[in-house]
Design a protein around this motif. Structure first.
Motif, PDB file in Angstrom:
ATOM      1  N   MET A   1       0.844  -1.198   0.000  1.00 43.94           N
ATOM      2  CA  MET A   1       0.000   0.000   0.000  1.00 43.94           C
ATOM      3  C   MET A   1       0.880   1.249   0.000  1.00 43.94           C
ATOM      4  O   MET A   1       1.872   1.309   0.720  1.00 43.94           O
ATOM      5  CB  MET A   1      -0.926   0.015   1.215  1.00 43.94           C
ATOM      6  N   THR A   2       0.511   2.220  -0.808  1.00 45.62           N
ATOM      7  CA  THR A   2       1.275   3.459  -0.930  1.00 45.62           C
ATOM      8  C   THR A   2       0.367   4.666  -0.739  1.00 45.62           C
ATOM      9  O   THR A   2      -0.733   4.710  -1.294  1.00 45.62           O
ATOM     10  CB  THR A   2       1.940   3.570  -2.320  1.00 45.62           C
ATOM     11  N   VAL A   3       0.829   5.628   0.053  1.00 49.90           N
ATOM     12  CA  VAL A   3       0.089   6.860   0.299  1.00 49.90           C
ATOM     13  C   VAL A   3       0.994   8.029  -0.053  1.00 49.90           C
ATOM     14  O   VAL A   3       2.157   8.075   0.371  1.00 49.90           O
ATOM     15  CB  VAL A   3      -0.374   6.964   1.771  1.00 49.90           C
ATOM     16  N   LEU A   4       0.462   8.996  -0.813  1.00 49.37           N
ATOM     17  CA  LEU A   4       1.223  10.170  -1.211  1.00 49.37           C
ATOM     18  C   LEU A   4       0.602  11.432  -0.611  1.00 49.37           C
ATOM     19  O   LEU A   4      -0.613  11.515  -0.463  1.00 49.37           O
ATOM     20  CB  LEU A   4       1.257  10.309  -2.737  1.00 49.37           C
ATOM     21  N   PHE A   5       1.464  12.406  -0.304  1.00 54.40           N
ATOM     22  CA  PHE A   5       1.025  13.687   0.245  1.00 54.40           C
ATOM     23  C   PHE A   5       1.684  14.810  -0.557  1.00 54.40           C
ATOM     24  O   PHE A   5       2.897  14.777  -0.799  1.00 54.40           O
ATOM     25  CB  PHE A   5       1.430  13.830   1.714  1.00 54.40           C
ATOM     26  N   ILE A   6       0.879  15.807  -0.946  1.00 56.74           N
ATOM     27  CA  ILE A   6       1.401  16.991  -1.628  1.00 56.74           C
ATOM     28  C   ILE A   6       0.713  18.227  -1.063  1.00 56.74           C
ATOM     29  O   ILE A   6      -0.355  18.137  -0.443  1.00 56.74           O
ATOM     30  CB  ILE A   6       1.195  16.935  -3.159  1.00 56.74           C
TER      31      ILE A   6
ATOM     32  N   LEU B   1       5.507  13.511  -0.461  1.00 61.35           N
ATOM     33  CA  LEU B   1       5.884  12.550   0.575  1.00 61.35           C
ATOM     34  C   LEU B   1       5.336  11.198   0.178  1.00 61.35           C
ATOM     35  O   LEU B   1       4.144  11.052  -0.070  1.00 61.35           O
ATOM     36  CB  LEU B   1       5.328  12.982   1.932  1.00 61.35           C
ATOM     37  N   HIS B   2       6.222  10.218   0.101  1.00 54.02           N
ATOM     38  CA  HIS B   2       5.856   8.853  -0.258  1.00 54.02           C
ATOM     39  C   HIS B   2       5.865   8.015   1.019  1.00 54.02           C
ATOM     40  O   HIS B   2       6.890   7.952   1.716  1.00 54.02           O
ATOM     41  CB  HIS B   2       6.865   8.301  -1.270  1.00 54.02           C
ATOM     42  N   ALA B   3       4.737   7.413   1.342  1.00 56.09           N
ATOM     43  CA  ALA B   3       4.631   6.613   2.567  1.00 56.09           C
ATOM     44  C   ALA B   3       4.147   5.210   2.227  1.00 56.09           C
ATOM     45  O   ALA B   3       3.237   5.028   1.421  1.00 56.09           O
ATOM     46  CB  ALA B   3       3.673   7.275   3.555  1.00 56.09           C
ATOM     47  N   SER B   4       4.787   4.231   2.853  1.00 57.76           N
ATOM     48  CA  SER B   4       4.376   2.834   2.709  1.00 57.76           C
ATOM     49  C   SER B   4       4.734   2.104   4.003  1.00 57.76           C
ATOM     50  O   SER B   4       5.294   2.702   4.930  1.00 57.76           O
ATOM     51  CB  SER B   4       5.075   2.179   1.516  1.00 57.76           C
ATOM     52  N   ALA B   5       4.454   0.832   4.044  1.00 56.91           N
ATOM     53  CA  ALA B   5       4.788   0.042   5.234  1.00 56.91           C
ATOM     54  C   ALA B   5       6.297  -0.024   5.445  1.00 56.91           C
ATOM     55  O   ALA B   5       6.763  -0.307   6.558  1.00 56.91           O
ATOM     56  CB  ALA B   5       4.204  -1.355   5.107  1.00 56.91           C
TER      57      ALA B   5
ATOM     58  N   GLY C   1       8.310   2.571   5.130  1.00 55.91           N
ATOM     59  CA  GLY C   1       8.805   3.832   5.652  1.00 55.91           C
ATOM     60  C   GLY C   1       8.280   5.014   4.858  1.00 55.91           C
ATOM     61  O   GLY C   1       7.420   4.870   3.989  1.00 55.91           O
ATOM     62  N   ILE C   2       8.804   6.186   5.178  1.00 52.50           N
ATOM     63  CA  ILE C   2       8.374   7.409   4.500  1.00 52.50           C
ATOM     64  C   ILE C   2       9.587   8.115   3.924  1.00 52.50           C
ATOM     65  O   ILE C   2      10.695   8.034   4.465  1.00 52.50           O
ATOM     66  CB  ILE C   2       7.595   8.349   5.446  1.00 52.50           C
ATOM     67  N   ASP C   3       9.352   8.821   2.812  1.00 52.73           N
ATOM     68  CA  ASP C   3      10.455   9.483   2.123  1.00 52.73           C
ATOM     69  C   ASP C   3       9.952  10.765   1.490  1.00 52.73           C
ATOM     70  O   ASP C   3       8.982  10.750   0.730  1.00 52.73           O
ATOM     71  CB  ASP C   3      11.018   8.544   1.044  1.00 52.73           C
TER      72      ASP C   3
END
Length: 242
Positions: A1-6, A226-230, A232-234
């Motif tokens: 699963m991937t979550v992005l934030f802008i 911001l790229h977030a997954s199980a 970690g975040i980057d």
């Protein structure tokens, strides 16, 4: 699963390079993600959900294609697009979020904000923010013709630019004590926000526990997300082609 934030894209017809980068981001990065969170100031100005500008219409269509492809969409108001409404959410297939709101991000309680309310040292802006976020003031504004709203938006942008140029840099950044307070109040150990245009990851301590504040970058010469997954975040960036 991937979550992005802008956040802080400030989409505007005067910057077609940023708009092209935005469309490409939706078609490529966001389409591969499970969720996309837009934490305010998506537009340089949003004068109402009846906005019929090319930027508005193309943005709504692009978001709709993204949500129809299966990516969940979430929007938060910024200080530039505080008039985003339910019609916009319905048209894009997204969900409007309160500011602040909390989510469980891979097991870590995470607070999401635009970030302008954290700049408490800027008392002049906080007074203006209170007015702009007033439902009565917004209703009166939205009752005006589209052309009048566009004129007011232009006046507000000019006033904001002039005021910003006369303020010390530290006044326009977040107040550290306010950051700690909101994290404590919401029982979170991570904060993600935009607004300040100072992308970084800050380590801090809240109630004796390690915590983190992640600041999203504004889109100008680079795009930030911001790229977030199980795993970690980057916090990532890419150059925006002219």
């Amino acid at each position: 699963m991937t979550v992005l934030f802008i956040s802080d894209l400030h989409l505007d017809e005067k910057r077609p390079d940023i708009f092209r980068a935005f469309l490409h981001f939706l078609e490529q990065d966001a389409r591969r993600a499970d969720s996309l969170y837009v934490l305010g100031d998506l537009f340089e100005a949003w004068v109402g959900d009846d906005d019929d500008s090319n930027i508005a219409l193309q943005s709504v269509a692009a978001f709709r294609q993204l949500s129809d492809s299966g990516t969940e969409l979430f929007f938060m108001h910024g200080n530039r697009d505080f008039l985003l409404g339910q019609d916009f959410a319905n048209q894009t297939g997204g969900t409007l979020l309160d500011d602040p709101c909390t989510i469980d991000l891979f097991g870590i309680p995470t607070l999401l904000m635009h970030g302008d309310s954290l700049c408490t040292a800027d008392t002049e802006y906080q007074q203006l923010r209170q007015q702009l976020r007033s439902s009565q003031w917004q209703q009166q504004l939205l009752a005006q013709p589209l052309a009048a709203r566009r004129e007011l938006a232009q006046q507000l942008r000019m006033a904001s630019s002039e005021a910003t140029g006369n303020k010390a840099e530290d006044i326009m950044d977040v107040t550290p004590d306010e950051v700690v307070k909101v994290l404590q109040d919401h029982d979170c150990t991570r904060l993600i926000h935009g607004h300040t245009h100072r992308p970084a990851r800050h380590q801090l301590t809240v109630a004796g526990k390690p915590a983190e504040r992640i600041v999203l970058g504004d889109w100008d010469t680079n795009l930030w997300y911001l790229h977030a997954s199980a795993d970690g975040i980057d916090l990532q960036q890419r150059a925006i082609a002219l």
